[in-house]
Motif scaffolding. Structure first.
Motif, short mmCIF file in Angstrom:
data_model
loop_
_atom_site.label_atom_id
_atom_site.label_comp_id
_atom_site.label_asym_id
_atom_site.label_seq_id
_atom_site.Cartn_x
_atom_site.Cartn_y
_atom_site.Cartn_z
N GLU A 18 0.86 -1.18 0.00
CA GLU A 18 0.00 0.00 0.00
C GLU A 18 0.90 1.23 0.00
O GLU A 18 2.08 1.14 0.37
CB GLU A 18 -0.89 0.02 1.25
N PHE A 20 1.17 3.62 2.02
CA PHE A 20 1.67 3.93 3.36
C PHE A 20 2.64 2.87 3.88
O PHE A 20 3.34 3.09 4.84
CB PHE A 20 0.52 4.07 4.35
N GLY A 21 2.65 1.68 3.29
CA GLY A 21 3.46 0.56 3.75
C GLY A 21 2.88 -0.74 3.24
O GLY A 21 3.08 -1.11 2.09
N LEU A 23 -0.57 -3.88 4.09
CA LEU A 23 -1.54 -4.58 4.92
C LEU A 23 -1.02 -6.00 5.10
O LEU A 23 -0.57 -6.63 4.14
CB LEU A 23 -2.91 -4.63 4.24
N SER A 33 -3.48 -6.42 9.93
CA SER A 33 -2.61 -5.45 10.59
C SER A 33 -2.04 -4.50 9.55
O SER A 33 -1.94 -4.83 8.37
CB SER A 33 -1.46 -6.16 11.30
N PHE A 34 -1.65 -3.33 10.02
CA PHE A 34 -1.07 -2.31 9.15
C PHE A 34 0.42 -2.18 9.45
O PHE A 34 0.79 -2.02 10.60
CB PHE A 34 -1.75 -0.96 9.39
N LEU A 35 1.23 -2.25 8.42
CA LEU A 35 2.64 -1.92 8.54
C LEU A 35 2.74 -0.50 8.00
O LEU A 35 2.51 -0.26 6.81
CB LEU A 35 3.51 -2.88 7.73
N LYS A 36 3.03 0.44 8.89
CA LYS A 36 2.80 1.84 8.62
C LYS A 36 3.86 2.57 7.82
O LYS A 36 3.67 3.73 7.47
CB LYS A 36 2.56 2.58 9.93
N THR A 37 4.97 1.91 7.51
CA THR A 37 6.00 2.57 6.70
C THR A 37 6.58 1.58 5.69
O THR A 37 6.70 0.38 5.99
CB THR A 37 7.15 3.14 7.55
N ALA A 73 8.21 -2.28 17.05
CA ALA A 73 7.18 -2.61 16.05
C ALA A 73 7.24 -4.10 15.70
O ALA A 73 6.20 -4.77 15.59
CB ALA A 73 7.37 -1.76 14.80
#
Length: 86
Positions: A18, A20-21, A23, A33-37, A73
């Motif tokens: 994605e 942003f990082g 899914l 879960s989201f991996l944000k970077t 993280a």
């Protein structure tokens, strides 16, 4: 999680890139879960091919000052079952 430990993405987990990082979806638990970077995604992808966590962090060019945040993280991802020890 310690830098000298060996981890990998769990076999039941798929990553979907994605902007942003990524899914992360676990097909066993149906947990999302989201991996944000993007850099965190890079570290997670490198875990399986690296000797240990520290090697994966270095390969992904994580600055020394940010390593504690990345270890935290990764610990969260491991406690959720998205990562498994090798």
């Amino acid at each position: 999680m310690q830098e000298r430990e060996a981890w990998r993405l769990s076999g039941s987990v798929a990553l979907r890139p994605e902007p942003f990082g990524a899914l992360a979806y676990d097909f066993h638990t149906r947990r999302l879960s989201f991996l944000k970077t993007p850099r965190l995604v890079d570290v997670v992808r490198r875990l399986g091919d690296s000797n240990d966590v520290g090697t994966a962090l270095t390969a992904a060019e994580v600055p020394d000052a940010e390593r504690p945040s990345y270890l935290a993280a990764l610990t969260t991802l491991a406690s959720g079952g998205l990562l498994e020890e090798r």
